[in-house]
Design an enzyme around this catalytic site. Structure first.
Site, short mmCIF file in Angstrom:
data_model
loop_
_atom_site.label_atom_id
_atom_site.label_comp_id
_atom_site.label_asym_id
_atom_site.label_seq_id
_atom_site.Cartn_x
_atom_site.Cartn_y
_atom_site.Cartn_z
CD GLU A 187 18.58 54.88 -10.74
OE1 GLU A 187 18.30 53.90 -10.04
OE2 GLU A 187 18.81 56.02 -10.29
CD GLN B 32 -20.01 55.82 -19.63
OE1 GLN B 32 -20.29 55.64 -20.82
NE2 GLN B 32 -20.59 55.15 -18.66
CB SER C 245 21.38 48.70 -22.20
OG SER C 245 20.30 49.59 -22.22
CB ILE D 258 -7.98 65.04 -19.27
CG1 ILE D 258 -8.31 63.55 -19.35
CG2 ILE D 258 -8.93 65.76 -18.32
CD1 ILE D 258 -8.11 62.77 -18.06
N1 CAA Z 1 23.58 42.15 -7.43
C1 CAA Z 1 24.83 41.61 -7.35
N2 CAA Z 1 25.44 41.06 -8.43
C2 CAA Z 1 24.78 41.05 -9.58
C3 CAA Z 1 23.48 41.58 -9.74
C4 CAA Z 1 22.89 42.13 -8.59
N3 CAA Z 1 21.66 42.66 -8.65
N4 CAA Z 1 23.10 41.43 -11.01
C5 CAA Z 1 24.09 40.81 -11.66
N5 CAA Z 1 25.11 40.59 -10.79
C6 CAA Z 1 26.38 39.91 -11.07
C7 CAA Z 1 26.13 38.50 -11.59
O1 CAA Z 1 26.04 37.58 -10.51
C8 CAA Z 1 27.36 38.25 -12.43
O2 CAA Z 1 28.45 37.91 -11.60
P1 CAA Z 1 29.37 36.62 -11.88
O3 CAA Z 1 29.64 36.58 -13.35
O4 CAA Z 1 30.58 36.84 -11.07
O5 CAA Z 1 28.56 35.47 -11.44
C9 CAA Z 1 27.68 39.63 -12.97
O6 CAA Z 1 27.03 40.58 -12.13
C10 CAA Z 1 27.23 39.82 -14.40
O7 CAA Z 1 25.84 39.64 -14.42
P2 CAA Z 1 25.05 39.29 -15.74
O8 CAA Z 1 25.64 38.07 -16.38
O9 CAA Z 1 23.62 39.25 -15.39
O10 CAA Z 1 25.41 40.54 -16.66
P3 CAA Z 1 24.87 40.95 -18.07
O11 CAA Z 1 25.95 41.46 -18.90
O12 CAA Z 1 24.00 39.87 -18.64
O13 CAA Z 1 24.00 42.29 -17.75
C11 CAA Z 1 22.20 43.63 -17.14
C12 CAA Z 1 23.05 42.38 -16.86
C13 CAA Z 1 20.95 43.40 -16.29
C14 CAA Z 1 21.81 43.80 -18.58
C15 CAA Z 1 23.01 44.84 -16.62
O14 CAA Z 1 24.10 45.12 -17.47
C16 CAA Z 1 22.21 46.09 -16.44
O15 CAA Z 1 21.49 46.22 -15.45
N6 CAA Z 1 22.31 47.07 -17.38
C17 CAA Z 1 21.68 48.36 -17.23
C18 CAA Z 1 22.60 49.31 -16.53
C19 CAA Z 1 21.86 50.47 -15.92
O16 CAA Z 1 20.86 50.31 -15.24
N7 CAA Z 1 22.43 51.66 -16.08
C20 CAA Z 1 21.90 52.81 -15.47
C21 CAA Z 1 22.96 53.83 -15.29
S1 CAA Z 1 22.87 54.66 -13.78
C22 CAA Z 1 21.69 55.85 -13.92
O17 CAA Z 1 20.88 55.89 -14.82
C23 CAA Z 1 21.69 56.80 -12.79
C24 CAA Z 1 21.04 58.10 -13.04
O18 CAA Z 1 21.62 58.98 -13.59
C25 CAA Z 1 19.69 58.35 -12.54
#
Ligand code: CAA
Length: 385
Positions: free
Chosen positions: A369, A285, A138, A343
């Site tokens: 994700e 039901q 995460s 069910i």
């Molecule tokens: N698009 C572009 N840039 C983005 C963005 C987006 N959607 N979201 C955040 N950013 C940018 C921010 O603008 C910020 O940039 P600046 O500092 O330069 O302004 C930077 O990213 C950091 O953003 P946050 O401060 O929001 O970061 P955070 O540390 O607070 O974390 C979080 C945000 C939402 C918790 C993120 O870490 C997250 O999504 N974590 C989960 C990761 C994840 O989904 N992993 C899945 C692995 S892949 C997988 O599962 C594939 C598979 O096998 C099926």
């Protein structure tokens, strides 16, 4: 935040045709053998090859780069239909389309598109997206994998965990820290090829669900990745990963929707046939109310998925919409599949009736994700902006 948009609730002729094609494929190609593949953790290699031939691995990529040029709603439709039957196959479709092809088409340069995107979009090879690490799931900003700038190449070292398509992919997009003093702004996204010296695939994970999918850890030891394989500017890797995951969440939301609707359809069918207390279950039901709740939640999840896809298709911000769809659809998948097993009673607890597998598969949609908690973070940030 309030969205102002006009949305039609009817699918186009093209959407209906795509839905029928995906539905037929799921019944004729995925259903036979799905129980065995789950039992023996067998990757659906032949089925993925055929999905590539049908254009389902590069659905939204422009035909110029070997894709099908479809919209995100079509993608959501296909993900639902395939996931009704086999979520292990549909996760390959989701990762290849959203996390690999989309990112390369949107942020890659022309040479990267020609070399890597085309074969991926045509389904000749599949890709993997490598962000998670033993200590960065995460908390994705805390990447321990390093990519040291050596002039004409990066020296890549580290370990990635729980990588979908880990051993079957040929092209891997790997996030790694180049300059830790810049924190997330020092992360790069690099295209790594299978076979590069120092790149090894670790053990396959023995999972609760989506057991047919191929999940591995990956190890990088002094892998030389050419500079031209970096996606975007220096330090763009974290933004690349976040932006790419937005679209990925529509795919996984639609996968969760499909798992839920698959379990629901099996439950309706079973309830009409199975007799108890001199009636069919459908006459009781207690069962009718369960089916009504399932149908309502599934319809709501579908609307959230289509809404997120529609916003993406119309170049509007969709991060929160995608997270709402994923949060709600994955929780719907969990609730619906648990009820589907209930069910089915004793039959629901054995493999032949499919619902126990769907229940196990549902769980991952609340985890990968971005967990449900991560989706709530993304949504609440928008709400409180
Ligand atoms: N698009 C572009 N840039 C983005 C963005 C987006 N959607 N979201 C955040 N950013 C940018 C921010 O603008 C910020 O940039 P600046 O500092 O330069 O302004 C930077 O990213 C950091 O953003 P946050 O401060 O929001 O970061 P955070 O540390 O607070 O974390 C979080 C945000 C939402 C918790 C993120 O870490 C997250 O999504 N974590 C989960 C990761 C994840 O989904 N992993 C899945 C692995 S892949 C997988 O599962 C594939 C598979 O096998 C099926």
């Amino acid at each position: 935040m309030f969205y102002i948009y006009s949305m039609h609730f009817e699918l186009t002729e093209e959407h209906l045709m795509i839905r029928q094609a995906a539905r037929d494929f799921a019944q004729t190609e995925l259903k036979p053998g799905v129980i065995e593949r789950d039992e023996h953790q067998k990757f659906p290699a032949e089925q993925i090859k055929k999905l590539g031939e049908l254009g389902f691995l590069g659905m939204m990529v422009s035909p110029e780069y070997g894709g099908s040029g479809m919209d995100a709603i079509s993608y959501a439709i296909v993900m639902e239909e395939l996931s009704k039957v086999d979520a292990s196959a549909s996760v390959v479709v989701s990762v290849n389309n959203s996390l690999v092809c989309y990112g390369l088409e949107k942020y890659g340069n022309e040479a990267q598109k020609q070399k890597y995107l085309k074969p991926l979009a045509q389904g000749q090879v599949i890709g993997a997206f490598c962000l998670s690490e033993p200590e960065a799931g995460s908390d994705a900003t805390s990447q321990h994998t390093t990519a040291i700038d050596m002039g004409d190449h990066y020296l890549l070292n580290g370990t990635k965990n729980w990588i979908t398509n880990g051993s079957t992919a040929s092209t891997y997009i790997v996030m790694a820290q180049t300059d830790s003093s810049k924190k997330h702004r020092g992360i790069n996204a690099l295209i790594v090829e299978k076979g590069m010296e120092g790149f090894t695939v670790g053990n396959k994970e023995n999972k609760l669900g989506i057991r047919g999918s191929d999940t591995h850890s990956l190890m990088f030891t002094d892998v030389k990745v050419p500079k031209e394989n970096r996606i975007g500017e220096d330090g763009f890797g974290f933004k690349f990963a976040m932006a790419t995951l937005e679209g990925g969440r529509i795919g996984i939301a639609s996968q969760a929707l499909g798992i839920a609707s698959g379990a629901y359809e099996l439950s309706v069918q079973y309830a009409k046939q199975r007799k108890a207390f001199n009636k069919t279950l459908a006459d009781l039901q207690a069962i009718q109310f369960k089916l009504a709740d399932m149908a309502t939640e599934i319809e709501a999840a579908r609307l959230l998925c289509y809404r997120a896809a529609w916003l993406k298709d119309n170049d509007q911000p969709y991060a929160q919409a995608a997270s709402m769809a994923k949060l709600f659809a994955s929780e719907t998948a969990m609730r619906t599949t648990v009820e589907a097993v209930q069910i089915h009673g004793g039959y629901g607890f054995v493999k032949e009736y499919h619902v126990e597998r769907l229940m196990r598969d549902a769980k991952i949609t609340q985890i990968y994700e971005g967990t449900s908690e991560i989706q709530r973070i993304v949504i609440s940030r928008g709400v409180l902006k």
